[in-house]
Design a protein around this motif. Structure first.
Motif, PDB file in Angstrom:
ATOM      1  N   GLY A 114       0.761  -1.236   0.000  1.00  0.00           N
ATOM      2  CA  GLY A 114       0.000   0.000   0.000  1.00  0.00           C
ATOM      3  C   GLY A 114       0.796   1.293   0.000  1.00  0.00           C
ATOM      4  O   GLY A 114       0.210   2.356   0.188  1.00  0.00           O
ATOM      5  N   GLY A 118      -1.281   4.806  -0.994  1.00  0.00           N
ATOM      6  CA  GLY A 118      -1.389   5.713   0.153  1.00  0.00           C
ATOM      7  C   GLY A 118      -0.697   7.031  -0.126  1.00  0.00           C
ATOM      8  O   GLY A 118      -1.218   8.108   0.178  1.00  0.00           O
ATOM      9  N   GLY A 153       1.619   9.780   3.781  1.00  0.00           N
ATOM     10  CA  GLY A 153       0.491   8.953   3.333  1.00  0.00           C
ATOM     11  C   GLY A 153       0.896   7.504   3.118  1.00  0.00           C
ATOM     12  O   GLY A 153       0.198   6.580   3.528  1.00  0.00           O
ATOM     13  N   THR A 157      -0.446   4.397   5.536  1.00  0.00           N
ATOM     14  CA  THR A 157      -1.216   3.316   4.916  1.00  0.00           C
ATOM     15  C   THR A 157      -0.569   1.965   5.204  1.00  0.00           C
ATOM     16  O   THR A 157      -1.242   0.998   5.575  1.00  0.00           O
ATOM     17  CB  THR A 157      -1.286   3.526   3.385  1.00  0.00           C
ATOM     18  OG1 THR A 157      -1.702   4.867   3.144  1.00  0.00           O
ATOM     19  CG2 THR A 157      -2.264   2.568   2.752  1.00  0.00           C
ATOM     20  N   THR A 158       0.752   1.887   5.041  1.00  0.00           N
ATOM     21  CA  THR A 158       1.431   0.611   5.234  1.00  0.00           C
ATOM     22  C   THR A 158       1.361   0.163   6.689  1.00  0.00           C
ATOM     23  O   THR A 158       1.158  -1.018   6.970  1.00  0.00           O
ATOM     24  CB  THR A 158       2.886   0.731   4.789  1.00  0.00           C
ATOM     25  OG1 THR A 158       2.886   1.149   3.441  1.00  0.00           O
ATOM     26  CG2 THR A 158       3.599  -0.597   4.900  1.00  0.00           C
ATOM     27  N   VAL A 160      -0.983   0.857   8.817  1.00  0.00           N
ATOM     28  CA  VAL A 160      -2.347   0.381   9.076  1.00  0.00           C
ATOM     29  C   VAL A 160      -2.509  -1.039   8.532  1.00  0.00           C
ATOM     30  O   VAL A 160      -3.048  -1.929   9.198  1.00  0.00           O
ATOM     31  CB  VAL A 160      -3.386   1.338   8.442  1.00  0.00           C
ATOM     32  CG1 VAL A 160      -4.781   0.711   8.453  1.00  0.00           C
ATOM     33  CG2 VAL A 160      -3.404   2.663   9.184  1.00  0.00           C
ATOM     34  N   ILE A 161      -2.005  -1.274   7.326  1.00  0.00           N
ATOM     35  CA  ILE A 161      -2.112  -2.611   6.731  1.00  0.00           C
ATOM     36  C   ILE A 161      -1.369  -3.643   7.590  1.00  0.00           C
ATOM     37  O   ILE A 161      -1.890  -4.724   7.877  1.00  0.00           O
ATOM     38  CB  ILE A 161      -1.565  -2.603   5.284  1.00  0.00           C
ATOM     39  CG1 ILE A 161      -2.518  -1.817   4.383  1.00  0.00           C
ATOM     40  CG2 ILE A 161      -1.375  -4.016   4.762  1.00  0.00           C
ATOM     41  CD1 ILE A 161      -1.941  -1.494   3.031  1.00  0.00           C
ATOM     42  N   LEU A 183      -6.983  -2.008   1.238  1.00  0.00           N
ATOM     43  CA  LEU A 183      -6.672  -0.619   1.565  1.00  0.00           C
ATOM     44  C   LEU A 183      -6.160   0.142   0.350  1.00  0.00           C
ATOM     45  O   LEU A 183      -6.423   1.335   0.202  1.00  0.00           O
ATOM     46  CB  LEU A 183      -5.663  -0.547   2.718  1.00  0.00           C
ATOM     47  CG  LEU A 183      -6.266   0.137   3.937  1.00  0.00           C
ATOM     48  CD1 LEU A 183      -7.261  -0.788   4.603  1.00  0.00           C
ATOM     49  CD2 LEU A 183      -5.210   0.588   4.899  1.00  0.00           C
ATOM     50  N   GLY A 184      -5.434  -0.567  -0.526  1.00  0.00           N
ATOM     51  CA  GLY A 184      -4.968   0.047  -1.770  1.00  0.00           C
ATOM     52  C   GLY A 184      -6.159   0.502  -2.605  1.00  0.00           C
ATOM     53  O   GLY A 184      -6.184   1.619  -3.136  1.00  0.00           O
ATOM     54  N   ALA A 187      -7.762   3.516  -0.957  1.00  0.00           N
ATOM     55  CA  ALA A 187      -6.970   4.720  -1.195  1.00  0.00           C
ATOM     56  C   ALA A 187      -7.176   5.214  -2.629  1.00  0.00           C
ATOM     57  O   ALA A 187      -7.292   6.423  -2.866  1.00  0.00           O
ATOM     58  CB  ALA A 187      -5.496   4.442  -0.918  1.00  0.00           C
TER      59      ALA A 187
END
Lengths: 361, 258
Positions: A114, A118, A153, A157-158, A160-161, A183-184, A187
């Motif tokens: 991600g 993100g 960002g 994102t990463t 969170v993943i 998530l990707g 986003a």
């Protein structure tokens, strides 16, 4: 790690019959050639000998002998661009090698966790809504507002993943993959909404960023990206032995003495930070992380102790080479860098897939 | 001494191993036998540190293995995986060095010797993914022997073998069991899961019979491989013969217990 150190570390029983030293030397020569090429080639071509003379005078602080124009082009325009390109290429390629090792799959790449989606979402949000925020930054940092947003960002994102994929203190690689996909996609949907809200000029700015370019490279961007990318390279070199064991399987790696959970977490965070910094400096440049470790493996074999330095050298060479092409094909205009890497990388990736299918049956 | 003390392992509410205590001594080959689903592999994985324990503890020379770092534990015990896929195109020799986490034990002559010992001379530079199941199994055995060699040679190392003979022909089953025997004779400890009771009788110093996650019997071969114990564990009546050096079980003598 010095070249000799790498060669010694890899000239072990296991790697006999692999041209490890020769391969690393070849990749180093390619990287140096691409770097010099990046300084010499352009609308105003400078002979490599003159490039070296300008660099030498600059390093030694001697009274410059060359023309002012040569010095400005080499030192103020092309050198930061080449350094950002080398950092981004090394970082993306090593991140690809790390992700392929962690996922135990040669088709993995950093976008799986991600970073790029993100970063893109944060970048477009910054383009659309960032103008008021800029006022809050000290003036020297204002030009790098967009890269900073993209970096944050990608990292968030990463993380969170990675958090989603963790259960009971263990990170499931399968959940990591699917959480990354979900998530990707989320986003990307957010990016779509932003583009919908954006003005025409903002859309153009953002589109250009998603295609990747070294055009906006400055010393400031190089200085901001360097610690994260160099950190990624150092961490990857430190994880190399553990990644080799991980190729045997997660349980097998643990039995051999690897702290598997710590390895996976360290790798994901290092990739997020390193690729985030690279993407922030250059925009989205696809296929380098996927293809370069493959090419390196074809020459020096799969052992990560050689693969990490090989990917770093070859990644820099490939990205700088692509940038030279991007500048030459439509000169004096520049093609977006991501377009060049995709034009070369996508067919190569397809060829790999088909070859793999023929092998697997 | 490598011990499981009152170990229970649960998965989705089921007790796969239920209060099992076993001891693996240096110089001895300890073999786990039992019907399918008895918890043999689970107990081995709990003892290797791979599975978490619901209760109980696993100790190596009195120290809980869960208080040891993976690298520290790996110097003293090595585990033969059941069916190991390797993610990248490594050669046999590279698979062996990939399992070595320190700079120790990488020298080529030693690796060639280990490959010869598992009857794979000349296989060092062959691609692992081009090998047969039985050949891969033996490369993995050479790898874990290399791991223990590189560990602490002055204190006993423990080999954990989960069905080491599963994909091997008869001759290579004997190769592997002879290596296990030799490891114990040299002062190390061996814990093996075996399906074949005759192979178990042949190689074991001590046999542990597991059924329903519990230890049903443990001790020297002649005391444990008896008709009542096997009838209890496997739910079938077997006729056991005795011929030097120990008991043997003939499948044609098998009858259903009920």
């Amino acid at each position: 790690m010095s070249m000799e150190g790498v060669a010694m570390a890899t000239a072990e029983a296991g790697t006999r019959g692999r041209p490890v030293t020769a391969g690393l030397t070849l990749f180093a020569v390619l990287a140096v050639a691409a770097f010099v090429g990046a300084l010499a080639i352009g609308p105003f071509t400078i002979a490599p000998g003159r490039v070296f003379a300008v660099l030498w005078d600059w390093i030694t602080g001697a009274q410059p002998a060359g023309s002012l124009r040569e010095r400005i082009v080499v030192l103020d325009v092309r050198l930061p661009r080449a350094i950002v390109g080398a950092l981004a290429g090394s970082g993306m390629a090593v991140a690809g090698a790390l992700m392929q090792g962690v996922f135990r799959n040669p088709l993995a790449d950093p976008s799986l966790v991600g970073v790029a989606p993100g970063a893109a979402l944060a970048a477009v949000a910054f383009v659309v809504f960032g103008a008021p925020l800029l006022a809050l930054l000290p003036p020297p940092l204002q030009v790098v507002g967009l890269p900073l947003a993209a970096f944050a960002g990608g990292l968030v994102t990463t993380l969170v993943i990675a958090r989603l994929a963790e259960h009971d203190g263990r990170t499931s690689v399968a959940t990591l993959l699917f959480a990354g996909l979900a998530l990707g996609a989320l986003a990307s949907a957010g990016t779509g909404v932003m583009v919908f809200l954006a003005s025409e000029q903002q859309t153009r700015d953002f589109l250009f960023w998603t295609l990747g370019s070294l055009g906006g490279a400055t010393w400031m961007k190089a200085a901001l990206a360097a610690p994260f990318v160099l950190g990624l390279l150092a961490i990857a070199a430190g994880l190399a032995r553990g990644l080799d064991a991980l190729a045997l399987g997660e349980a097998e790696a643990f039995h051999a003495g690897v702290s598997v959970e710590r390895l996976k977490r360290t790798a994901v965070v290092a990739v997020a930070a390193g690729v985030g910094a690279a993407v922030a400096a250059t925009g989205v440049v696809g296929f380098v992380g996927l293809v370069v470790p493959h090419l390196a493996r074809l020459v020096i074999g799969p052992s990560h102790r050689a693969l990490v330095p090989a990917s770093a050298l070859l990644g820099a060479a490939v990205l700088l080479g692509a940038d030279i092409l991007a500048r030459m094909i439509a000169a004096p205009a520049e093609l977006p860098l991501g377009v060049v890497t995709a034009l070369v990388g996508a067919p190569f990736f397809l060829w790999l897939l088909l070859k793999r299918r023929a092998f697997v049956g | 001494m490598y011990r499981a003390e009152n170990v229970t392992v649960t998965a989705s509410g089921r007790r796969l191993v239920d209060g099992a205590s076993i001891t693996v001594r240096p110089g001895r080959v300890t073999v786990l036998v039992g019907p399918n689903g008895a918890g043999k592999s689970t107990l081995l994985k709990a003892m290797s540190g791979e599975h978490r324990l619901a209760t109980g503890r696993v100790t190596l020379d009195g120290v809980s293995i869960h208080d040891m770092r993976p690298l520290e534990l790996a110097r003293r015990r090595a585990v033969l995986p059941q069916a190991a896929e390797v993610a990248f195109p490594f050669t046999a020799a590279e698979v062996i060095t990939a399992g070595l986490m320190t700079g120790e034990g990488h020298d080529r002559a030693r690796i060639l010797r280990l490959l010869a010992r598992v009857d794979l001379p000349g296989f060092a530079d062959r691609r692992y993914d081009s090998l047969s199941g039985g050949e891969r199994q033996r490369v993995q055995l050479a790898r874990i022997l290399a791991q223990l060699d590189a560990g602490k040679p002055d204190v006993p190392g423990y080999l954990f073998l989960d069905e080491p003979t599963a994909s091997l022909d008869l001759a290579h089953q004997l190769t592997v069991l002879n290596i296990a025997r030799a490891h114990a004779d040299a002062g190390g400890g061996v814990l093996a899961v075996l399906h074949d009771l005759n192979l178990a009788a042949m190689v074991a110093d001590e046999i542990v019979v597991l059924a329903g996650g519990r230890v049903r019997a443990a001790g020297p071969v002649a005391e444990v491989l008896t008709e009542p114990v096997l009838a209890d564990a496997f739910g079938i009546r077997l006729r056991i013969g005795v011929a030097s050096p120990g008991p043997f079980i003939l499948p044609q003598n098998v009858q259903a217990a009920q």
